[in-house]
Design an enzyme around this catalytic site. Structure first.
Site, short mmCIF file in Angstrom:
data_model
loop_
_atom_site.label_atom_id
_atom_site.label_comp_id
_atom_site.label_asym_id
_atom_site.label_seq_id
_atom_site.Cartn_x
_atom_site.Cartn_y
_atom_site.Cartn_z
N THR A 355 0.92 -1.22 0.15
CA THR A 355 -0.14 0.10 -0.04
C THR A 355 0.86 1.33 0.00
OG1 THR A 355 -1.82 -1.01 1.21
CG2 THR A 355 -1.78 1.13 1.18
N SER A 426 -11.27 -3.68 3.11
CA SER A 426 -9.75 -3.10 3.23
C SER A 426 -9.71 -2.32 4.43
CB SER A 426 -9.78 -2.15 2.02
OG SER A 426 -8.72 -1.20 2.16
#
Length: 546
Positions: A355, A426
Protein backbone atom coordinates in the site's frame (compact mmCIF):
# COMPACT_ATOMS: atom_id res chain seq x y z
CA UNK A 1 -6.34 31.00 -0.89
CA UNK A 2 -2.90 31.80 0.49
CA UNK A 3 -1.09 29.64 3.04
CA UNK A 4 2.25 30.00 4.75
CA UNK A 5 4.92 27.55 5.81
CA UNK A 6 7.53 28.38 8.42
CA UNK A 7 11.17 27.91 7.58
CA UNK A 8 14.07 27.50 10.05
CA UNK A 9 14.78 31.23 10.38
CA UNK A 10 11.13 31.77 11.35
CA UNK A 11 10.36 33.90 8.30
CA UNK A 12 7.03 33.11 6.70
CA UNK A 13 7.29 32.13 3.08
CA UNK A 14 4.00 31.98 1.16
CA UNK A 15 3.48 28.69 -0.60
CA UNK A 16 0.92 27.62 -3.13
CA UNK A 17 0.63 23.86 -2.64
CA UNK A 18 2.01 20.65 -1.15
CA UNK A 19 2.32 17.01 -2.18
CA UNK A 20 3.55 14.32 0.22
CA UNK A 21 4.06 10.82 -1.17
CA UNK A 22 6.18 7.68 -0.96
CA UNK A 23 8.79 8.93 -3.45
CA UNK A 24 10.53 12.20 -4.24
CA UNK A 25 9.96 11.79 -7.99
CA UNK A 26 6.19 11.42 -7.56
CA UNK A 27 5.88 14.36 -5.17
CA UNK A 28 7.83 16.60 -7.54
CA UNK A 29 5.68 15.59 -10.52
CA UNK A 30 2.56 16.40 -8.50
CA UNK A 31 3.95 19.81 -7.55
CA UNK A 32 4.86 20.62 -11.16
CA UNK A 33 1.22 20.10 -12.08
CA UNK A 34 0.15 22.53 -9.35
CA UNK A 35 2.72 25.05 -10.59
CA UNK A 36 1.17 24.86 -14.06
CA UNK A 37 -2.19 25.89 -12.63
CA UNK A 38 -3.60 22.45 -12.06
CA UNK A 39 -5.70 21.71 -9.00
CA UNK A 40 -5.27 19.02 -6.32
CA UNK A 41 -7.26 16.54 -8.42
CA UNK A 42 -4.98 17.06 -11.42
CA UNK A 43 -2.02 16.50 -9.11
CA UNK A 44 -3.71 13.34 -7.79
CA UNK A 45 -3.82 11.96 -11.33
CA UNK A 46 -0.19 12.82 -12.07
CA UNK A 47 1.11 11.57 -8.71
CA UNK A 48 -0.78 8.29 -9.04
CA UNK A 49 0.75 7.47 -12.41
CA UNK A 50 4.22 8.54 -11.23
CA UNK A 51 4.03 6.15 -8.27
CA UNK A 52 3.19 3.31 -10.67
CA UNK A 53 6.62 3.90 -12.22
CA UNK A 54 8.92 4.51 -9.24
CA UNK A 55 7.23 2.51 -6.48
CA UNK A 56 6.35 -0.86 -8.04
CA UNK A 57 5.72 -2.65 -4.74
CA UNK A 58 2.58 -0.54 -4.13
CA UNK A 59 2.24 2.30 -6.65
CA UNK A 60 0.15 0.90 -9.44
CA UNK A 61 -2.19 0.93 -12.40
CA UNK A 62 -3.21 -2.67 -11.69
CA UNK A 63 -4.49 -2.41 -8.12
CA UNK A 64 -7.11 -0.20 -6.54
CA UNK A 65 -7.70 2.41 -3.90
CA UNK A 66 -9.79 5.09 -2.26
CA UNK A 67 -9.84 8.88 -2.40
CA UNK A 68 -11.36 11.26 0.15
CA UNK A 69 -11.61 14.93 -0.82
CA UNK A 70 -12.63 18.32 0.51
CA UNK A 71 -13.04 21.19 -1.93
CA UNK A 72 -12.16 24.81 -1.24
CA UNK A 73 -15.89 25.42 -0.64
CA UNK A 74 -15.99 22.72 2.03
CA UNK A 75 -17.78 20.10 -0.10
CA UNK A 76 -16.69 16.57 0.75
CA UNK A 77 -16.87 13.17 -0.92
CA UNK A 78 -15.07 9.91 -1.60
CA UNK A 79 -14.34 7.59 -4.48
CA UNK A 80 -14.15 3.81 -4.23
CA UNK A 81 -11.98 2.28 -6.94
CA UNK A 82 -11.33 -0.91 -5.03
CA UNK A 83 -10.70 -4.07 -7.07
CA UNK A 84 -13.50 -6.58 -7.71
CA UNK A 85 -13.72 -10.36 -7.71
CA UNK A 86 -13.75 -11.86 -11.23
CA UNK A 87 -16.99 -13.30 -12.58
CA UNK A 88 -15.57 -16.82 -12.17
CA UNK A 89 -15.09 -16.38 -8.40
CA UNK A 90 -16.87 -18.38 -5.72
CA UNK A 91 -16.68 -18.83 -1.95
CA UNK A 92 -14.80 -22.15 -2.16
CA UNK A 93 -12.17 -21.20 -4.73
CA UNK A 94 -9.30 -21.30 -2.20
CA UNK A 95 -10.40 -24.44 -0.33
CA UNK A 96 -9.26 -28.03 -0.80
CA UNK A 97 -11.58 -31.06 -0.94
CA UNK A 98 -11.66 -31.12 2.87
CA UNK A 99 -12.78 -27.49 3.10
CA UNK A 100 -9.41 -26.21 4.32
CA UNK A 101 -7.76 -23.05 2.98
CA UNK A 102 -4.91 -23.86 0.54
CA UNK A 103 -1.88 -21.86 1.67
CA UNK A 104 -0.81 -18.98 -0.60
CA UNK A 105 -3.40 -19.64 -3.32
CA UNK A 106 -5.09 -16.30 -2.57
CA UNK A 107 -1.73 -14.55 -2.16
CA UNK A 108 0.58 -15.62 -4.99
CA UNK A 109 -0.10 -16.30 -8.65
CA UNK A 110 -2.95 -15.57 -11.04
CA UNK A 111 -5.82 -16.81 -8.89
CA UNK A 112 -4.98 -14.12 -6.31
CA UNK A 113 -5.67 -11.29 -8.77
CA UNK A 114 -8.76 -9.10 -8.51
CA UNK A 115 -10.06 -6.94 -11.37
CA UNK A 116 -8.00 -3.70 -11.19
CA UNK A 117 -9.72 -0.41 -10.37
CA UNK A 118 -6.89 2.11 -10.30
CA UNK A 119 -7.01 3.40 -13.87
CA UNK A 120 -10.81 3.71 -13.87
CA UNK A 121 -10.66 5.52 -10.52
CA UNK A 122 -7.90 7.92 -11.52
CA UNK A 123 -9.67 8.78 -14.78
CA UNK A 124 -12.99 9.20 -12.97
CA UNK A 125 -11.34 11.82 -10.76
CA UNK A 126 -10.02 13.59 -13.85
CA UNK A 127 -13.40 13.49 -15.58
CA UNK A 128 -15.19 15.04 -12.59
CA UNK A 129 -12.64 17.50 -11.20
CA UNK A 130 -9.67 17.77 -13.57
CA UNK A 131 -8.77 21.10 -15.13
CA UNK A 132 -5.77 20.17 -17.30
CA UNK A 133 -5.67 17.79 -20.31
CA UNK A 134 -5.10 14.14 -19.39
CA UNK A 135 -2.04 13.93 -21.63
CA UNK A 136 -0.35 16.72 -19.66
CA UNK A 137 -0.90 14.77 -16.44
CA UNK A 138 0.40 11.42 -17.72
CA UNK A 139 3.30 12.65 -19.88
CA UNK A 140 5.73 13.22 -16.96
CA UNK A 141 5.31 9.59 -15.90
CA UNK A 142 5.81 8.37 -19.47
CA UNK A 143 9.10 10.27 -19.57
CA UNK A 144 10.06 8.96 -16.14
CA UNK A 145 9.48 5.36 -17.23
CA UNK A 146 11.55 5.92 -20.39
CA UNK A 147 14.47 7.78 -18.82
CA UNK A 148 14.44 5.72 -15.64
CA UNK A 149 14.67 6.34 -11.90
CA UNK A 150 17.36 5.62 -9.33
CA UNK A 151 16.93 2.75 -6.89
CA UNK A 152 17.16 3.82 -3.24
CA UNK A 153 18.81 1.76 -0.53
CA UNK A 154 15.46 0.79 0.98
CA UNK A 155 14.03 -0.03 -2.44
CA UNK A 156 16.99 -2.27 -3.30
CA UNK A 157 16.47 -4.18 -0.07
CA UNK A 158 12.76 -4.55 -0.86
CA UNK A 159 13.29 -5.75 -4.43
CA UNK A 160 16.04 -8.18 -3.46
CA UNK A 161 13.92 -9.69 -0.69
CA UNK A 162 11.30 -10.73 -3.27
CA UNK A 163 13.65 -11.77 -6.09
CA UNK A 164 13.14 -15.52 -5.63
CA UNK A 165 9.36 -15.09 -5.60
CA UNK A 166 9.48 -13.01 -8.81
CA UNK A 167 11.45 -15.76 -10.54
CA UNK A 168 9.28 -18.57 -9.17
CA UNK A 169 6.11 -17.01 -10.60
CA UNK A 170 7.48 -15.45 -13.80
CA UNK A 171 10.69 -17.30 -14.75
CA UNK A 172 14.41 -16.47 -14.67
CA UNK A 173 14.22 -13.69 -17.27
CA UNK A 174 11.55 -11.64 -15.51
CA UNK A 175 12.09 -7.85 -15.41
CA UNK A 176 12.81 -7.59 -11.67
CA UNK A 177 14.46 -11.01 -11.32
CA UNK A 178 17.97 -9.72 -10.59
CA UNK A 179 19.89 -8.23 -7.71
CA UNK A 180 19.57 -4.46 -7.32
CA UNK A 181 21.97 -1.98 -5.76
CA UNK A 182 21.43 1.53 -4.49
CA UNK A 183 21.90 3.90 -7.43
CA UNK A 184 20.88 1.43 -10.14
CA UNK A 185 18.83 2.98 -12.93
CA UNK A 186 15.54 1.26 -13.79
CA UNK A 187 14.03 2.04 -17.18
CA UNK A 188 10.63 0.56 -17.99
CA UNK A 189 9.80 1.24 -21.67
CA UNK A 190 6.86 -1.17 -21.67
CA UNK A 191 5.20 0.74 -18.85
CA UNK A 192 5.84 3.97 -20.76
CA UNK A 193 4.04 2.42 -23.74
CA UNK A 194 1.12 1.41 -21.53
CA UNK A 195 0.80 4.86 -19.99
CA UNK A 196 0.82 6.33 -23.49
CA UNK A 197 -2.06 4.04 -24.41
CA UNK A 198 -4.07 5.27 -21.41
CA UNK A 199 -3.22 8.87 -22.28
CA UNK A 200 -4.55 8.40 -25.84
CA UNK A 201 -7.59 6.22 -25.25
CA UNK A 202 -8.54 6.65 -21.58
CA UNK A 203 -10.23 3.65 -20.00
CA UNK A 204 -10.37 1.82 -23.33
CA UNK A 205 -6.57 2.01 -23.43
CA UNK A 206 -6.40 -0.14 -20.29
CA UNK A 207 -9.61 -2.14 -19.96
CA UNK A 208 -9.81 -3.11 -23.64
CA UNK A 209 -7.36 -3.89 -26.44
CA UNK A 210 -3.82 -5.22 -26.18
CA UNK A 211 -3.20 -3.98 -22.64
CA UNK A 212 -6.15 -5.88 -21.18
CA UNK A 213 -5.39 -8.89 -23.38
CA UNK A 214 -1.83 -8.99 -22.04
CA UNK A 215 -3.07 -9.01 -18.44
CA UNK A 216 -5.72 -11.66 -19.03
CA UNK A 217 -3.22 -13.89 -20.81
CA UNK A 218 -0.57 -13.68 -18.06
CA UNK A 219 -3.02 -13.95 -15.15
CA UNK A 220 -4.58 -17.10 -16.58
CA UNK A 221 -1.18 -18.55 -17.51
CA UNK A 222 -0.22 -18.29 -13.83
CA UNK A 223 -3.36 -20.01 -12.53
CA UNK A 224 -6.03 -17.32 -12.70
CA UNK A 225 -9.57 -17.32 -14.05
CA UNK A 226 -10.16 -13.83 -15.36
CA UNK A 227 -11.76 -12.61 -18.60
CA UNK A 228 -11.89 -9.60 -20.90
CA UNK A 229 -15.46 -9.10 -19.70
CA UNK A 230 -14.15 -8.68 -16.14
CA UNK A 231 -11.99 -5.79 -17.33
CA UNK A 232 -14.51 -4.08 -19.62
CA UNK A 233 -17.28 -4.17 -16.99
CA UNK A 234 -15.33 -2.57 -14.12
CA UNK A 235 -16.71 0.73 -12.74
CA UNK A 236 -15.59 2.88 -9.77
CA UNK A 237 -18.20 4.12 -7.25
CA UNK A 238 -18.67 7.54 -5.66
CA UNK A 239 -19.66 6.96 -2.04
CA UNK A 240 -20.56 8.99 1.02
CA UNK A 241 -17.58 9.25 3.34
CA UNK A 242 -17.78 8.40 7.02
CA UNK A 243 -18.10 11.70 8.89
CA UNK A 244 -17.97 12.06 12.67
CA UNK A 245 -17.11 14.59 15.36
CA UNK A 246 -14.42 14.31 17.99
CA UNK A 247 -14.54 17.31 20.34
CA UNK A 248 -14.12 20.31 17.97
CA UNK A 249 -12.84 18.15 15.10
CA UNK A 250 -14.87 16.98 12.12
CA UNK A 251 -13.24 13.88 10.68
CA UNK A 252 -13.94 12.74 7.10
CA UNK A 253 -12.75 9.26 6.21
CA UNK A 254 -13.46 6.34 3.87
CA UNK A 255 -16.52 4.16 4.31
CA UNK A 256 -17.09 0.52 3.30
CA UNK A 257 -15.73 -1.46 1.58
CA UNK A 258 -12.96 0.22 3.53
CA UNK A 259 -13.13 -0.51 7.24
CA UNK A 260 -10.91 2.50 7.91
CA UNK A 261 -13.48 5.23 8.53
CA UNK A 262 -15.77 3.17 10.75
CA UNK A 263 -12.91 1.73 12.83
CA UNK A 264 -11.27 5.17 13.17
CA UNK A 265 -14.60 6.63 14.31
CA UNK A 266 -15.08 3.84 16.83
CA UNK A 267 -11.62 4.23 18.34
CA UNK A 268 -11.81 8.00 18.65
CA UNK A 269 -15.33 8.07 20.02
CA UNK A 270 -14.61 5.28 22.51
CA UNK A 271 -11.74 7.27 24.05
CA UNK A 272 -13.44 10.68 23.78
CA UNK A 273 -15.18 10.57 27.21
CA UNK A 274 -11.85 9.88 28.95
CA UNK A 275 -10.08 13.14 27.94
CA UNK A 276 -6.89 11.42 26.87
CA UNK A 277 -5.16 14.78 26.44
CA UNK A 278 -5.06 15.04 30.24
CA UNK A 279 -3.13 11.78 30.43
CA UNK A 280 0.65 11.92 30.07
CA UNK A 281 1.84 11.18 26.54
CA UNK A 282 2.72 7.46 26.09
CA UNK A 283 1.91 6.81 29.75
CA UNK A 284 0.56 3.42 30.78
CA UNK A 285 -2.86 5.05 31.31
CA UNK A 286 -3.00 6.54 27.80
CA UNK A 287 -1.60 3.43 26.11
CA UNK A 288 -4.02 1.15 27.95
CA UNK A 289 -7.04 3.25 26.94
CA UNK A 290 -6.04 3.32 23.27
CA UNK A 291 -5.22 -0.40 23.15
CA UNK A 292 -8.61 -1.28 24.61
CA UNK A 293 -10.38 0.90 22.03
CA UNK A 294 -8.37 -0.69 19.22
CA UNK A 295 -9.18 -4.18 20.50
CA UNK A 296 -12.94 -3.58 20.48
CA UNK A 297 -13.00 -1.91 17.09
CA UNK A 298 -11.12 -4.69 15.31
CA UNK A 299 -13.54 -7.25 16.75
CA UNK A 300 -16.41 -5.35 15.09
CA UNK A 301 -14.44 -5.04 11.85
CA UNK A 302 -14.18 -8.79 11.60
CA UNK A 303 -17.87 -9.42 12.00
CA UNK A 304 -19.84 -6.56 10.43
CA UNK A 305 -17.91 -5.07 7.52
CA UNK A 306 -17.81 -5.89 3.79
CA UNK A 307 -18.92 -4.51 0.41
CA UNK A 308 -22.04 -2.33 0.98
CA UNK A 309 -23.31 -3.29 -2.48
CA UNK A 310 -23.66 -6.88 -1.23
CA UNK A 311 -24.27 -6.75 2.52
CA UNK A 312 -26.24 -4.50 4.86
CA UNK A 313 -23.82 -2.67 7.17
CA UNK A 314 -25.17 -0.89 10.27
CA UNK A 315 -22.56 1.83 9.83
CA UNK A 316 -24.37 4.63 11.65
CA UNK A 317 -25.17 2.36 14.58
CA UNK A 318 -21.55 1.16 14.74
CA UNK A 319 -20.27 4.73 15.22
CA UNK A 320 -23.08 5.97 17.47
CA UNK A 321 -22.17 7.15 20.96
CA UNK A 322 -24.75 4.89 22.57
CA UNK A 323 -23.30 1.79 20.93
CA UNK A 324 -19.68 2.74 21.63
CA UNK A 325 -20.38 3.61 25.25
CA UNK A 326 -21.91 0.17 25.57
CA UNK A 327 -18.77 -1.38 24.02
CA UNK A 328 -16.69 0.30 26.72
CA UNK A 329 -18.86 -0.79 29.67
CA UNK A 330 -16.41 -3.60 30.47
CA UNK A 331 -13.39 -1.30 30.13
CA UNK A 332 -11.31 -1.35 33.31
CA UNK A 333 -8.54 1.27 33.63
CA UNK A 334 -6.63 -1.16 35.84
CA UNK A 335 -7.04 -4.38 33.88
CA UNK A 336 -6.57 -5.53 30.28
CA UNK A 337 -9.65 -7.09 28.70
CA UNK A 338 -9.07 -10.56 27.30
CA UNK A 339 -9.78 -10.70 23.58
CA UNK A 340 -11.45 -14.05 24.19
CA UNK A 341 -14.08 -12.10 26.13
CA UNK A 342 -14.80 -10.02 23.00
CA UNK A 343 -15.83 -12.81 20.59
CA UNK A 344 -14.36 -14.28 17.54
CA UNK A 345 -11.07 -15.85 16.39
CA UNK A 346 -7.62 -17.13 17.05
CA UNK A 347 -5.18 -16.10 14.36
CA UNK A 348 -1.58 -15.19 13.53
CA UNK A 349 -0.44 -11.77 12.32
CA UNK A 350 1.73 -11.55 9.20
CA UNK A 351 3.45 -8.23 8.39
CA UNK A 352 3.68 -6.56 5.00
CA UNK A 353 4.70 -3.15 3.67
CA UNK A 354 2.09 -3.05 0.94
CA UNK A 355 0.00 0.00 0.00
CA UNK A 356 0.99 3.62 -0.49
CA UNK A 357 -0.60 6.90 0.57
CA UNK A 358 -0.27 10.49 -0.60
CA UNK A 359 -1.75 13.81 0.53
CA UNK A 360 -2.24 16.92 -1.60
CA UNK A 361 -3.26 20.55 -0.96
CA UNK A 362 -3.52 23.13 -3.74
CA UNK A 363 -3.50 26.94 -3.75
CA UNK A 364 -7.30 27.04 -4.05
CA UNK A 365 -7.75 25.12 -0.80
CA UNK A 366 -8.75 21.76 -2.31
CA UNK A 367 -7.57 18.80 -0.25
CA UNK A 368 -7.08 15.25 -1.49
CA UNK A 369 -6.22 12.14 0.53
CA UNK A 370 -5.48 8.97 -1.47
CA UNK A 371 -4.50 5.45 -0.46
CA UNK A 372 -3.86 2.86 -3.17
CA UNK A 373 -2.51 -0.68 -3.16
CA UNK A 374 -1.59 -3.97 -4.78
CA UNK A 375 -2.27 -5.55 -1.35
CA UNK A 376 0.91 -7.53 -0.59
CA UNK A 377 4.25 -6.02 -1.51
CA UNK A 378 4.44 -6.40 -5.34
CA UNK A 379 0.96 -7.93 -5.17
CA UNK A 380 0.59 -11.45 -6.54
CA UNK A 381 4.19 -11.33 -7.92
CA UNK A 382 2.63 -11.89 -11.35
CA UNK A 383 4.54 -9.54 -13.68
CA UNK A 384 3.01 -8.74 -17.06
CA UNK A 385 6.05 -8.12 -19.26
CA UNK A 386 4.17 -6.48 -22.14
CA UNK A 387 2.89 -3.66 -19.94
CA UNK A 388 5.69 -3.54 -17.34
CA UNK A 389 3.72 -4.01 -14.11
CA UNK A 390 2.88 -6.40 -11.29
CA UNK A 391 -0.71 -7.54 -10.77
CA UNK A 392 -2.44 -7.22 -7.39
CA UNK A 393 -3.28 -10.04 -4.95
CA UNK A 394 -6.40 -8.38 -3.57
CA UNK A 395 -8.44 -11.58 -3.48
CA UNK A 396 -6.64 -12.34 -0.20
CA UNK A 397 -8.58 -9.48 1.40
CA UNK A 398 -11.76 -11.52 1.15
CA UNK A 399 -12.51 -14.13 3.77
CA UNK A 400 -11.26 -17.26 1.97
CA UNK A 401 -13.12 -19.11 4.69
CA UNK A 402 -15.01 -17.29 7.47
CA UNK A 403 -12.88 -17.43 10.62
CA UNK A 404 -9.58 -18.00 8.75
CA UNK A 405 -6.89 -15.28 8.65
CA UNK A 406 -5.60 -13.43 5.60
CA UNK A 407 -1.95 -12.41 5.07
CA UNK A 408 -2.26 -9.60 7.63
CA UNK A 409 -3.71 -11.89 10.28
CA UNK A 410 -7.17 -10.37 9.86
CA UNK A 411 -10.11 -12.72 10.10
CA UNK A 412 -13.52 -12.10 8.62
CA UNK A 413 -17.06 -13.37 8.53
CA UNK A 414 -19.74 -13.89 5.91
CA UNK A 415 -19.99 -10.14 5.26
CA UNK A 416 -16.62 -10.33 3.50
CA UNK A 417 -17.08 -13.68 1.72
CA UNK A 418 -16.19 -14.04 -1.97
CA UNK A 419 -18.79 -13.32 -4.66
CA UNK A 420 -18.42 -12.32 -8.34
CA UNK A 421 -18.06 -8.53 -8.85
CA UNK A 422 -17.85 -7.97 -5.08
CA UNK A 423 -15.25 -5.63 -3.60
CA UNK A 424 -13.05 -6.97 -0.83
CA UNK A 425 -12.79 -5.36 2.61
CA UNK A 426 -9.86 -3.01 3.15
CA UNK A 427 -8.05 -1.24 6.00
CA UNK A 428 -7.14 1.80 3.88
CA UNK A 429 -7.97 5.01 5.75
CA UNK A 430 -7.49 8.16 3.65
CA UNK A 431 -8.66 10.93 5.97
CA UNK A 432 -9.24 14.69 6.10
CA UNK A 433 -9.78 16.55 9.38
CA UNK A 434 -11.42 19.91 9.99
CA UNK A 435 -10.94 21.90 13.19
CA UNK A 436 -13.57 24.48 14.05
CA UNK A 437 -14.82 24.27 10.47
CA UNK A 438 -11.42 24.85 8.83
CA UNK A 439 -9.04 22.41 7.16
CA UNK A 440 -6.64 20.96 9.74
CA UNK A 441 -5.13 17.66 8.52
CA UNK A 442 -4.79 15.57 5.36
CA UNK A 443 -3.35 12.15 6.12
CA UNK A 444 -3.25 8.40 5.61
CA UNK A 445 -0.84 5.48 5.67
CA UNK A 446 0.10 2.11 4.23
CA UNK A 447 0.54 -0.88 6.52
CA UNK A 448 -2.22 -3.47 6.08
CA UNK A 449 -4.01 -4.04 9.36
CA UNK A 450 -1.91 -1.30 11.04
CA UNK A 451 -3.15 1.50 8.76
CA UNK A 452 -6.09 2.46 10.95
CA UNK A 453 -4.14 2.59 14.20
CA UNK A 454 -1.37 4.62 12.52
CA UNK A 455 -3.91 7.27 11.43
CA UNK A 456 -5.64 7.13 14.84
CA UNK A 457 -2.43 7.79 16.76
CA UNK A 458 -1.19 10.51 14.38
CA UNK A 459 -4.42 12.50 14.77
CA UNK A 460 -4.23 12.22 18.56
CA UNK A 461 -0.57 13.28 18.57
CA UNK A 462 -1.38 16.38 16.54
CA UNK A 463 -4.60 17.33 18.32
CA UNK A 464 -4.44 16.11 21.92
CA UNK A 465 -0.68 16.43 22.41
CA UNK A 466 -0.21 19.56 20.26
CA UNK A 467 2.66 18.08 18.25
CA UNK A 468 3.79 19.41 14.90
CA UNK A 469 2.94 17.13 12.00
CA UNK A 470 6.44 15.71 11.52
CA UNK A 471 6.75 14.96 15.23
CA UNK A 472 3.29 13.40 15.19
CA UNK A 473 4.44 11.08 12.39
CA UNK A 474 7.87 10.32 13.86
CA UNK A 475 6.40 9.29 17.22
CA UNK A 476 6.75 5.51 17.87
CA UNK A 477 3.55 3.58 17.21
CA UNK A 478 1.82 0.53 18.61
CA UNK A 479 -0.97 -1.70 17.37
CA UNK A 480 -3.59 -4.10 18.68
CA UNK A 481 -6.09 -5.80 16.36
CA UNK A 482 -8.14 -7.91 18.79
CA UNK A 483 -6.59 -11.26 17.87
CA UNK A 484 -4.00 -12.45 18.45
CA UNK A 485 -4.28 -10.98 21.94
CA UNK A 486 -1.00 -9.09 21.85
CA UNK A 487 0.26 -5.54 21.35
CA UNK A 488 2.88 -4.73 18.73
CA UNK A 489 5.35 -1.92 19.44
CA UNK A 490 7.85 -0.32 17.08
CA UNK A 491 11.58 -0.96 17.74
CA UNK A 492 12.18 2.61 18.94
CA UNK A 493 9.43 2.50 21.57
CA UNK A 494 11.53 3.46 24.61
CA UNK A 495 8.93 3.85 27.37
CA UNK A 496 10.17 0.72 29.15
CA UNK A 497 8.80 1.64 32.58
CA UNK A 498 5.34 2.28 31.13
CA UNK A 499 5.49 -1.00 29.20
CA UNK A 500 6.26 -2.86 32.42
CA UNK A 501 3.15 -1.31 33.92
CA UNK A 502 1.12 -2.46 30.91
CA UNK A 503 2.28 -6.04 31.51
CA UNK A 504 1.09 -5.79 35.09
CA UNK A 505 -2.37 -4.87 33.75
CA UNK A 506 -2.39 -8.10 31.74
CA UNK A 507 -1.31 -6.92 28.26
CA UNK A 508 0.83 -9.28 26.18
CA UNK A 509 3.67 -8.25 23.85
CA UNK A 510 7.10 -9.35 22.68
CA UNK A 511 9.53 -6.50 22.00
CA UNK A 512 11.88 -8.90 20.20
CA UNK A 513 9.32 -9.06 17.37
CA UNK A 514 9.11 -5.29 16.90
CA UNK A 515 8.70 -3.93 13.35
CA UNK A 516 7.89 -0.53 11.89
CA UNK A 517 4.19 0.32 11.79
CA UNK A 518 2.77 2.38 8.93
CA UNK A 519 4.29 5.23 6.92
CA UNK A 520 2.10 8.29 7.36
CA UNK A 521 2.26 11.15 4.85
CA UNK A 522 0.38 14.23 5.99
CA UNK A 523 -0.25 17.96 5.66
CA UNK A 524 -1.30 20.22 8.54
CA UNK A 525 -2.86 23.70 8.43
CA UNK A 526 -3.03 25.59 11.74
CA UNK A 527 -5.48 28.29 12.84
CA UNK A 528 -3.31 31.01 11.27
CA UNK A 529 -3.21 29.27 7.90
CA UNK A 530 0.37 28.11 8.33
CA UNK A 531 1.05 24.87 6.47
CA UNK A 532 3.46 22.20 7.65
CA UNK A 533 4.19 18.92 5.91
CA UNK A 534 5.25 15.55 7.25
CA UNK A 535 6.84 12.72 5.25
CA UNK A 536 7.40 9.46 7.10
CA UNK A 537 11.10 8.68 7.63
CA UNK A 538 10.27 5.00 7.91
CA UNK A 539 10.29 4.95 4.10
CA UNK A 540 11.69 7.05 1.25
CA UNK A 541 8.69 9.35 1.61
CA UNK A 542 9.10 12.94 0.46
CA UNK A 543 7.24 16.21 0.99
CA UNK A 544 7.39 18.77 -1.80
CA UNK A 545 6.01 22.31 -1.60
CA UNK A 546 6.12 25.43 -3.73
Amino acid sequence: MLFFICCENSEKIPIQGAVVSAREEASKIGIEILKKGGNAFDAMVATSFALSVVFPNAGNITGGGFMVYRTSEGDIGSLDYREMAPLSSDEDMYLDNNGKVIDDLSRTGGLAVGVPGSVAGILEVHNKFGSLPLNDLIKPSVELAKKGFLVTEKQAKSLNSKKDEFIKVNGESTFYGKKFMKGDLIRNPNLAKTLNEISKFGNKGFYEGWVAESMVRKINKTGGRISMEDFSSYRPRWRRPIVFDYKDLKIISMGPPSSGGICLAQMMKMIEPYNIGNLKYKSQEALHLMIEAERRSYADRSYFLGDPDFVAIPKYHLISSDYLNERMLNYDPLLATKSSDIPHGDIVVVESDETTHFSILDSFGNAVSVTTTLNGSYGSKVFVDEIGVFMNNEMDDFSSKPGSPNMFGLTGGKANSIKPKKRMLSSMTPTIVEKNGKLFLILGSPGGSTIITSVFQTILNAYEYKMGIQESIDSPRFHHQWVPDSVKFEPNFKNINELKKLKLLGHHFDLQKSKIIGRVDAIMVNEKGTISVGADKRGDDFAQTY
